[in-house]
Design a protein around this motif. Structure first.
Motif, short mmCIF file in Angstrom:
data_model
loop_
_atom_site.label_atom_id
_atom_site.label_comp_id
_atom_site.label_asym_id
_atom_site.label_seq_id
_atom_site.Cartn_x
_atom_site.Cartn_y
_atom_site.Cartn_z
N UNK A 23 0.60 -1.19 -0.03
CA UNK A 23 -0.02 -0.14 -0.19
C UNK A 23 0.97 1.33 -0.04
N UNK A 24 0.74 2.15 -1.07
CA UNK A 24 1.33 3.27 -0.93
C UNK A 24 0.47 4.48 -0.84
N UNK A 25 0.46 5.64 -0.53
CA UNK A 25 -0.27 6.89 -0.37
C UNK A 25 0.34 7.98 -0.50
N UNK A 26 -0.71 8.94 -0.64
CA UNK A 26 -0.11 10.37 -1.16
C UNK A 26 -1.01 11.32 -0.31
N UNK A 27 -0.66 12.13 0.37
CA UNK A 27 -1.60 13.34 1.17
C UNK A 27 -0.54 14.47 1.30
N UNK A 28 -1.38 15.65 1.75
CA UNK A 28 -0.59 16.69 1.95
C UNK A 28 -0.80 17.04 3.47
N UNK A 29 -1.64 16.23 4.14
CA UNK A 29 -1.84 16.49 5.30
C UNK A 29 -0.68 15.98 6.43
N UNK A 30 -0.53 16.93 7.26
CA UNK A 30 0.63 16.39 8.29
C UNK A 30 0.49 15.43 9.21
N UNK A 31 -0.76 15.34 9.42
CA UNK A 31 -1.47 14.12 10.48
C UNK A 31 -2.40 13.44 9.62
N UNK A 32 -2.29 12.07 9.74
CA UNK A 32 -3.31 11.20 9.20
C UNK A 32 -3.14 9.80 9.74
N UNK A 33 -4.10 8.89 9.61
CA UNK A 33 -4.01 7.68 9.87
C UNK A 33 -4.28 6.67 8.84
N UNK A 69 6.75 3.10 6.43
CA UNK A 69 7.89 3.70 6.05
C UNK A 69 7.35 5.01 5.58
N UNK A 70 7.38 6.06 6.54
CA UNK A 70 6.86 7.37 6.20
C UNK A 70 7.45 8.16 4.91
N UNK A 71 8.94 7.95 5.01
CA UNK A 71 9.38 8.60 3.93
C UNK A 71 9.11 7.99 2.55
N UNK A 72 8.93 6.87 2.52
CA UNK A 72 8.51 6.25 1.19
C UNK A 72 6.88 6.37 1.14
N UNK A 73 6.08 6.78 2.01
CA UNK A 73 5.00 6.79 1.99
C UNK A 73 4.15 5.38 1.75
#
Lengths: 117, 116
Positions: A23-33, A69-73
Protein backbone atom coordinates in the motif's frame (compact mmCIF):
# COMPACT_ATOMS: atom_id res chain seq x y z
CA UNK A 1 -6.22 15.29 -2.23
CA UNK A 2 -5.52 11.92 -0.73
CA UNK A 3 -4.70 8.87 -2.79
CA UNK A 4 -4.19 5.22 -1.90
CA UNK A 5 -2.52 2.82 -4.34
CA UNK A 6 -2.63 -0.94 -4.04
CA UNK A 7 -0.71 -2.38 -6.98
CA UNK A 8 -1.38 -6.06 -6.36
CA UNK A 9 -4.80 -7.09 -7.65
CA UNK A 10 -4.24 -10.66 -6.50
CA UNK A 11 -1.85 -12.52 -4.23
CA UNK A 12 -1.40 -16.20 -3.45
CA UNK A 13 0.24 -17.65 -0.38
CA UNK A 14 0.75 -21.10 1.07
CA UNK A 15 -0.90 -21.83 4.38
CA UNK A 16 1.39 -21.03 7.34
CA UNK A 17 3.58 -18.75 5.21
CA UNK A 18 3.84 -14.98 5.65
CA UNK A 19 2.55 -12.55 3.03
CA UNK A 20 2.98 -8.83 2.45
CA UNK A 21 0.26 -6.71 0.86
CA UNK A 22 1.49 -3.43 -0.56
CA UNK A 23 0.00 0.00 0.00
CA UNK A 24 1.37 3.40 -0.93
CA UNK A 25 -0.32 6.68 -0.23
CA UNK A 26 -0.17 10.34 -1.03
CA UNK A 27 -1.39 13.21 1.10
CA UNK A 28 -0.52 16.77 1.99
CA UNK A 29 -1.87 16.43 5.51
CA UNK A 30 0.77 16.52 8.25
CA UNK A 31 -1.37 14.22 10.41
CA UNK A 32 -3.16 11.17 9.13
CA UNK A 33 -4.11 7.63 9.95
CA UNK A 34 -3.67 4.52 7.87
CA UNK A 35 -6.02 1.55 8.15
CA UNK A 36 -6.33 -1.94 6.78
CA UNK A 37 -9.65 -3.69 6.36
CA UNK A 38 -10.49 -7.26 5.42
CA UNK A 39 -13.53 -8.05 3.32
CA UNK A 40 -14.36 -11.76 3.12
CA UNK A 41 -16.77 -13.12 0.53
CA UNK A 42 -19.64 -12.39 2.91
CA UNK A 43 -19.07 -8.69 2.19
CA UNK A 44 -18.56 -7.28 5.66
CA UNK A 45 -15.70 -4.84 6.20
CA UNK A 46 -13.56 -5.89 9.14
CA UNK A 47 -11.09 -3.44 10.64
CA UNK A 48 -7.67 -5.06 11.12
CA UNK A 49 -5.02 -2.56 12.11
CA UNK A 50 -4.25 1.15 12.37
CA UNK A 51 -1.05 3.21 12.06
CA UNK A 52 -0.81 6.88 12.94
CA UNK A 53 1.48 9.17 10.99
CA UNK A 54 3.34 10.20 14.14
CA UNK A 55 3.62 6.73 15.62
CA UNK A 56 7.24 5.76 16.11
CA UNK A 57 6.58 2.05 16.29
CA UNK A 58 5.03 -0.13 13.61
CA UNK A 59 1.56 -1.29 14.61
CA UNK A 60 0.92 -4.94 15.41
CA UNK A 61 -2.31 -6.82 16.11
CA UNK A 62 -1.87 -10.53 16.57
CA UNK A 63 -0.77 -12.01 13.23
CA UNK A 64 -1.09 -8.63 11.52
CA UNK A 65 1.65 -6.04 11.44
CA UNK A 66 2.02 -2.86 9.48
CA UNK A 67 5.35 -2.04 7.88
CA UNK A 68 5.16 1.77 7.94
CA UNK A 69 7.80 3.66 6.01
CA UNK A 70 6.82 7.32 6.20
CA UNK A 71 9.54 8.66 3.92
CA UNK A 72 8.47 6.24 1.21
CA UNK A 73 4.78 6.82 1.97
CA UNK A 74 4.14 3.13 2.26
CA UNK A 75 2.07 1.16 4.75
CA UNK A 76 2.33 -2.50 3.85
CA UNK A 77 0.31 -5.12 5.70
CA UNK A 78 2.17 -8.25 6.78
CA UNK A 79 0.16 -11.34 7.68
CA UNK A 80 2.21 -13.98 9.42
CA UNK A 81 1.37 -17.69 9.52
CA UNK A 82 -1.41 -17.43 6.92
CA UNK A 83 -4.59 -19.36 7.53
CA UNK A 84 -7.25 -20.52 5.06
CA UNK A 85 -9.65 -18.06 6.67
CA UNK A 86 -7.39 -15.18 5.62
CA UNK A 87 -8.58 -15.59 2.04
CA UNK A 88 -10.39 -12.31 1.35
CA UNK A 89 -10.09 -8.86 -0.19
CA UNK A 90 -7.85 -6.48 1.72
CA UNK A 91 -8.25 -2.72 1.55
CA UNK A 92 -5.81 -0.05 2.60
CA UNK A 93 -7.36 3.28 3.63
CA UNK A 94 -6.31 6.62 5.02
CA UNK A 95 -7.98 9.48 6.84
CA UNK A 96 -6.47 12.86 7.51
CA UNK A 97 -7.08 15.70 9.87
CA UNK A 98 -10.18 17.81 9.48
CA UNK A 99 -8.84 20.33 6.98
CA UNK A 100 -9.53 20.15 3.27
CA UNK A 101 -11.94 17.26 3.34
CA UNK A 102 -9.33 14.66 4.14
CA UNK A 103 -11.50 13.56 7.05
CA UNK A 104 -13.29 11.49 4.42
CA UNK A 105 -11.52 8.12 4.41
CA UNK A 106 -10.02 7.18 1.05
CA UNK A 107 -9.72 3.53 0.05
CA UNK A 108 -7.47 1.67 -2.34
CA UNK A 109 -8.78 -0.72 -5.00
CA UNK A 110 -7.96 -3.71 -2.84
CA UNK A 111 -5.88 -6.88 -3.08
CA UNK A 112 -7.45 -10.30 -3.32
CA UNK A 113 -5.57 -12.79 -1.16
CA UNK A 114 -5.96 -16.52 -1.66
CA UNK A 115 -4.41 -18.88 0.85
CA UNK A 116 -3.64 -22.35 -0.48
CA UNK A 117 -3.62 -25.41 1.80
CA UNK B 1 -23.63 -3.03 21.56
CA UNK B 2 -25.40 -3.10 18.22
CA UNK B 3 -23.37 -2.38 15.13
CA UNK B 4 -24.30 -0.46 12.00
CA UNK B 5 -27.47 -1.88 10.52
CA UNK B 6 -28.42 -1.63 6.86
CA UNK B 7 -31.62 -2.63 5.14
CA UNK B 8 -32.56 -4.26 2.94
CA UNK B 9 -29.61 -6.61 2.59
CA UNK B 10 -30.57 -7.30 -1.00
CA UNK B 11 -32.68 -5.30 -3.44
CA UNK B 12 -33.58 -6.20 -7.00
CA UNK B 13 -35.33 -3.48 -8.96
CA UNK B 14 -36.29 -2.73 -12.52
CA UNK B 15 -34.51 -0.06 -14.47
CA UNK B 16 -36.24 3.27 -14.03
CA UNK B 17 -37.65 2.58 -10.57
CA UNK B 18 -36.67 4.49 -7.44
CA UNK B 19 -35.04 2.74 -4.49
CA UNK B 20 -34.43 3.74 -0.91
CA UNK B 21 -31.65 2.26 1.20
CA UNK B 22 -31.52 2.62 4.93
CA UNK B 23 -28.68 2.87 7.43
CA UNK B 24 -28.98 2.83 11.20
CA UNK B 25 -25.63 3.90 12.69
CA UNK B 26 -24.15 2.98 16.03
CA UNK B 27 -25.78 5.01 18.78
CA UNK B 28 -23.73 8.08 19.61
CA UNK B 29 -21.82 8.09 16.35
CA UNK B 30 -22.06 11.59 15.00
CA UNK B 31 -20.57 10.98 11.54
CA UNK B 32 -22.05 8.78 8.84
CA UNK B 33 -20.65 7.89 5.42
CA UNK B 34 -22.12 6.21 2.37
CA UNK B 35 -19.85 4.35 -0.05
CA UNK B 36 -20.55 2.44 -3.24
CA UNK B 37 -18.65 -0.72 -4.15
CA UNK B 38 -19.02 -2.06 -7.65
CA UNK B 39 -18.21 -5.72 -8.24
CA UNK B 40 -14.50 -6.36 -7.74
CA UNK B 41 -13.78 -2.70 -7.10
CA UNK B 42 -12.77 -0.51 -4.18
CA UNK B 43 -14.97 1.77 -2.15
CA UNK B 44 -16.22 4.94 -3.81
CA UNK B 45 -17.23 7.75 -1.47
CA UNK B 46 -20.73 9.10 -1.97
CA UNK B 47 -21.79 11.39 0.89
CA UNK B 48 -20.82 12.31 4.45
CA UNK B 49 -22.96 13.57 7.33
CA UNK B 50 -21.58 15.15 10.49
CA UNK B 51 -24.14 16.00 13.15
CA UNK B 52 -26.37 18.86 12.05
CA UNK B 53 -23.84 20.32 9.62
CA UNK B 54 -24.51 20.48 5.90
CA UNK B 55 -23.58 17.14 4.34
CA UNK B 56 -20.60 16.73 2.05
CA UNK B 57 -22.22 15.57 -1.18
CA UNK B 58 -19.11 15.78 -3.31
CA UNK B 59 -19.10 12.07 -4.13
CA UNK B 60 -22.65 11.73 -5.43
CA UNK B 61 -22.34 10.63 -9.08
CA UNK B 62 -25.48 12.31 -10.41
CA UNK B 63 -28.57 14.23 -9.32
CA UNK B 64 -30.45 10.92 -9.27
CA UNK B 65 -28.68 10.22 -5.99
CA UNK B 66 -29.68 11.91 -2.75
CA UNK B 67 -29.44 11.16 0.94
CA UNK B 68 -30.94 12.41 4.14
CA UNK B 69 -30.11 12.14 7.79
CA UNK B 70 -31.95 13.68 10.70
CA UNK B 71 -29.58 14.62 13.49
CA UNK B 72 -27.46 11.66 14.48
CA UNK B 73 -29.99 9.00 13.59
CA UNK B 74 -31.02 6.94 10.61
CA UNK B 75 -29.93 7.87 7.11
CA UNK B 76 -31.60 7.00 3.82
CA UNK B 77 -29.93 6.94 0.43
CA UNK B 78 -32.34 7.36 -2.46
CA UNK B 79 -31.59 6.53 -6.06
CA UNK B 80 -34.16 7.77 -8.54
CA UNK B 81 -34.77 6.31 -11.99
CA UNK B 82 -32.26 3.53 -11.39
CA UNK B 83 -29.88 2.50 -14.17
CA UNK B 84 -28.04 -0.76 -14.62
CA UNK B 85 -24.74 0.93 -13.76
CA UNK B 86 -26.18 1.64 -10.30
CA UNK B 87 -25.90 -2.08 -9.53
CA UNK B 88 -23.43 -2.33 -6.65
CA UNK B 89 -23.13 -2.88 -2.93
CA UNK B 90 -23.92 0.27 -0.97
CA UNK B 91 -22.03 0.42 2.30
CA UNK B 92 -22.78 2.66 5.23
CA UNK B 93 -20.26 3.43 7.97
CA UNK B 94 -20.38 5.47 11.13
CA UNK B 95 -17.84 6.90 13.51
CA UNK B 96 -17.76 9.01 16.62
CA UNK B 97 -16.39 12.16 15.05
CA UNK B 98 -15.31 13.35 18.49
CA UNK B 99 -12.64 10.69 18.24
CA UNK B 100 -9.55 11.59 16.33
CA UNK B 101 -8.63 10.61 12.79
CA UNK B 102 -7.20 7.41 14.19
CA UNK B 103 -10.61 5.91 14.77
CA UNK B 104 -11.67 3.31 12.23
CA UNK B 105 -15.00 3.37 10.48
CA UNK B 106 -17.62 0.88 11.60
CA UNK B 107 -19.32 -0.61 8.57
CA UNK B 108 -22.70 -2.18 8.05
CA UNK B 109 -23.05 -5.32 5.96
CA UNK B 110 -24.22 -3.33 2.97
CA UNK B 111 -27.17 -3.42 0.62
CA UNK B 112 -26.61 -5.32 -2.61
CA UNK B 113 -28.56 -3.50 -5.31
CA UNK B 114 -29.27 -5.20 -8.62
CA UNK B 115 -30.95 -3.22 -11.39
CA UNK B 116 -32.44 -5.40 -14.12
Amino acid sequence: AQKITQTQPGMFVQEKEAVTLDCTYDTSDPSYGLFWYKQPSSGEMIFLIYQGSYDQQNATEGRYSLNFQKARKSANLVISASQLGDSAMYFCAMRGSASGGSYIPTFGRGTSLIVHP
Amino acid sequence: GAGVSQSPSNKVTEKGKDVELRCDPISGHTALYWYRQRLGQGLEFLIYFQGNSAPDKSGLPSDRFSAERTGESVSTLTIQRTQQEDSAVYLCASINQGASYNSPLHFGNGTRLTVT
